[in-house]
Design a protein around this motif. Sequence first.
Motif, short mmCIF file in Angstrom:
data_model
loop_
_atom_site.label_atom_id
_atom_site.label_comp_id
_atom_site.label_asym_id
_atom_site.label_seq_id
_atom_site.Cartn_x
_atom_site.Cartn_y
_atom_site.Cartn_z
N PRO A 88 4.85 25.23 -121.77
CA PRO A 88 6.17 24.59 -122.12
C PRO A 88 5.70 25.37 -123.54
O PRO A 88 7.11 25.50 -124.35
CB PRO A 88 7.26 24.78 -120.70
N VAL A 125 -0.16 27.52 -117.58
CA VAL A 125 0.78 27.49 -118.13
C VAL A 125 1.27 26.83 -119.37
O VAL A 125 1.40 25.31 -118.78
CB VAL A 125 1.95 26.97 -117.09
N TYR A 171 4.81 13.15 -123.99
CA TYR A 171 4.23 13.78 -124.18
C TYR A 171 3.64 14.90 -125.47
O TYR A 171 3.27 15.54 -125.77
CB TYR A 171 4.36 14.59 -122.65
N TYR A 188 9.62 14.01 -122.85
CA TYR A 188 9.88 15.77 -123.52
C TYR A 188 10.41 16.59 -124.74
O TYR A 188 10.89 17.69 -125.36
CB TYR A 188 10.02 16.88 -121.99
N HIS A 197 -2.10 19.65 -120.63
CA HIS A 197 -1.83 18.62 -121.93
C HIS A 197 -3.53 18.87 -123.03
O HIS A 197 -2.87 19.69 -123.61
CB HIS A 197 -2.87 17.09 -121.40
N ILE A 209 -3.98 10.62 -124.15
CA ILE A 209 -4.00 10.28 -122.85
C ILE A 209 -5.35 9.75 -122.79
O ILE A 209 -5.79 10.11 -122.23
CB ILE A 209 -2.92 10.97 -122.15
N ASN A 259 -3.72 18.37 -112.45
CA ASN A 259 -3.92 17.30 -112.06
C ASN A 259 -2.92 16.64 -112.67
O ASN A 259 -2.69 16.94 -114.42
CB ASN A 259 -5.36 17.15 -112.44
N GLU A 260 -2.16 15.42 -111.99
CA GLU A 260 -1.58 14.51 -113.01
C GLU A 260 -0.16 15.64 -113.24
O GLU A 260 0.03 15.08 -114.32
CB GLU A 260 -1.67 13.68 -113.85
N LEU A 261 0.25 16.81 -112.70
CA LEU A 261 1.23 17.38 -113.37
C LEU A 261 2.67 16.94 -112.53
O LEU A 261 3.78 16.64 -113.21
CB LEU A 261 0.86 18.89 -113.37
N GLY A 305 0.14 21.88 -116.67
CA GLY A 305 0.09 19.83 -117.44
C GLY A 305 -1.07 19.90 -117.74
O GLY A 305 -1.89 19.46 -117.55
N VAL A 361 -9.66 12.78 -115.76
CA VAL A 361 -10.26 13.80 -116.74
C VAL A 361 -10.81 12.79 -117.84
O VAL A 361 -12.12 12.98 -118.32
CB VAL A 361 -9.52 14.65 -117.56
N ARG A 376 1.85 21.21 -127.62
CA ARG A 376 0.56 21.46 -126.39
C ARG A 376 -0.22 22.83 -126.24
O ARG A 376 -1.37 22.28 -126.62
CB ARG A 376 0.98 20.27 -124.95
C1 SAM Z 1 -0.53 13.45 -117.41
S1 SAM Z 1 -0.14 14.41 -118.21
C2 SAM Z 1 -1.68 15.92 -117.57
C3 SAM Z 1 -2.62 15.05 -118.25
C4 SAM Z 1 -4.58 16.08 -117.52
N1 SAM Z 1 -3.73 17.05 -116.69
C5 SAM Z 1 -5.42 15.54 -117.60
O1 SAM Z 1 -5.87 16.12 -116.04
O2 SAM Z 1 -5.70 14.50 -118.06
C6 SAM Z 1 0.96 15.37 -117.26
C7 SAM Z 1 1.26 16.90 -118.58
O3 SAM Z 1 1.76 17.55 -117.42
C8 SAM Z 1 2.23 18.48 -118.44
N2 SAM Z 1 3.78 19.54 -118.43
C9 SAM Z 1 5.04 18.93 -117.48
N3 SAM Z 1 6.11 19.52 -117.43
C10 SAM Z 1 5.58 20.71 -117.49
C11 SAM Z 1 5.01 22.15 -116.89
N4 SAM Z 1 6.67 22.53 -116.38
N5 SAM Z 1 4.52 22.71 -117.18
C12 SAM Z 1 3.54 23.07 -117.16
N6 SAM Z 1 3.10 21.66 -117.62
C13 SAM Z 1 3.63 20.15 -117.44
C14 SAM Z 1 3.01 17.71 -119.41
O4 SAM Z 1 3.59 17.42 -120.91
C15 SAM Z 1 1.72 16.87 -119.47
O5 SAM Z 1 1.01 17.32 -120.79
#
Ligand code: SAM
Length: 361
Positions: A118, A116, A36, A29, A88, A42, A163-165, A86, A52, A122
Motif C-alpha cells: 500500500p 502487495v 515503516y 504507518y 518491505h 529493519i 513473512n512478519e506481516l 509486507g 531475512v 516502500r
Molecule cells: C516486519 S515488516 C516485514 C519484513 C519483511 N517481510 C522481512 O521479512 O524482512 C512488516 C512490513 O509489512 C508492511 N505492511 C503493513 N501493512 C501492510 C499491508 N496491508 N499490506 C502489505 N504490507 C503491509 C509494513 O509496512 C512493513 O514493511
Amino acid sequence: MSTLLEIIRHEIHKSGVLPFARFMELALYCPDSGYYETKKDIGRRGDFYTSVSAGELFGQFLACQFAEWLEPLRSAKCGVRIVEAGAHDGKLAADILNWLQLKRPKLFGQIEYGIVEPSARRQEWQHETLKDFAPRVRWSSDIQAMVGRDSVEPKFHGIIFSNELLDAFPVHRFGWDAKNKTWFEWGVAVAGDKFIWAKIPTPHSAFCTPQLEAVLPDGYTIETSPAAENWWREAAGVLARGKLLAIDYGLTDDEMFSPARTRGTLRAYFRHHATDDLLANPGDQDLTAHVNFSAIQKAGEDAGLKTEFFGSQTKFLVEILAQAEKNNSLGEWNASRARQFQTLTHPEHLGRAFRVLVQTR
Ligand SMILES: C[S@@+](CC[C@H](N)C(=O)[O-])C[C@H]1O[C@@H](n2cnc3c(N)ncnc32)[C@H](O)[C@@H]1O
C-alpha cells in the motif's frame, strides 16, 4: 514538535482517548513519519532480527518449497503466480527470485511475482532492490487489486505469502478488571508532553470462557488484531487454487491465555532492545504483538481453506531440507549457510518463536 506527534495529539484532542490500535497505526504507518515509512533498514541493521536479515538462505528455502508447490499448477490456463505481502525493502523477494532463476529457469520464465504494497515509498524501495527482475514483478496496493476488483469468484492460482506481516498490523489491547468482572480497552491520552494509558469501557466480554475469567488476575492483558484477521480473510477469498502461507511469531488461543503471560505480548523494539514503554518515541520504535494463530487459522477455514501445516519454523524448514536433499536442489553447504541455518532453526534463535501456517484450496 514532529508532525507525527502533532497528528496523534490532534486525534486524542478530538476523541478524548485514542484506542491503542489507532495510536499504533499512526506510529507505524503515518505517511512520511511512521516507523515503516521511514526505517528502510529493519533486521540485523535495524531494531530487531528477522529471518531475512540472517542471509539469503531463508529465501532459498522458501523458493525451493514454492517450486514444488507450483509444479502441479503450471499447466493451469491462468498462469502461476507468487504474491508477497509486507515485502518491505524487497530483499526476500530478491532472494527467492534469484534462486528460481538459477535453479528452476523454466519455472522462473513462467512466474509472475506480485507484491502487495500500500505504501508508495516502500514500492520505490522494492523497485530499486528488484530492478534486475523488473519484467517478472508486478505491484498493487491491495490483494483485491492484484486479482481484479470486479471478480466475483476467486481466481488467483498460486501462492500468497508473508513473512512478519501479520505481527505488524495494529492491535487492540484489552485489560481484565477482576473486581468488576469486565474487560476494558486500553487507550492513549495526553498528560503534559507525554502520552499516557487511559481505560476505555468496552462491551466486549468474549475473549475467553467464564471459567478462565474467574481465575485471571486483575489487569490481565491481551491483544486482538481484527486487521490481521481481515487481511487473511481477504487473501483466502481471492485464492482459487494454491497456498496461503504466513510465517510469524505467534501463539494459539490456549497459549495466549497462559497464566504466566499476564501483560500481553505487545512490545516495542528500539535498537535491538525490547522495551515496555510502548507509548514512547512514536515513529522511532517498532511496535509489534504476537499473532493469534488460532484466530488466523479459523478465518482461513471459515473461508473454505484447509489447514495443511501449522508448526515451528524449525519443523517447516527441516521438512523442506529433507525434500531438497533428495534432489540436491539447495546446492552445496558451506560455513556461512550452516550458520544461517542454525540461526533460522535453533529454538533459542528464530526456530521456535516463529511459526508457519499453510492453508490450501
Ligand atoms: C516486519 S515488516 C516485514 C519484513 C519483511 N517481510 C522481512 O521479512 O524482512 C512488516 C512490513 O509489512 C508492511 N505492511 C503493513 N501493512 C501492510 C499491508 N496491508 N499490506 C502489505 N504490507 C503491509 C509494513 O509496512 C512493513 O514493511
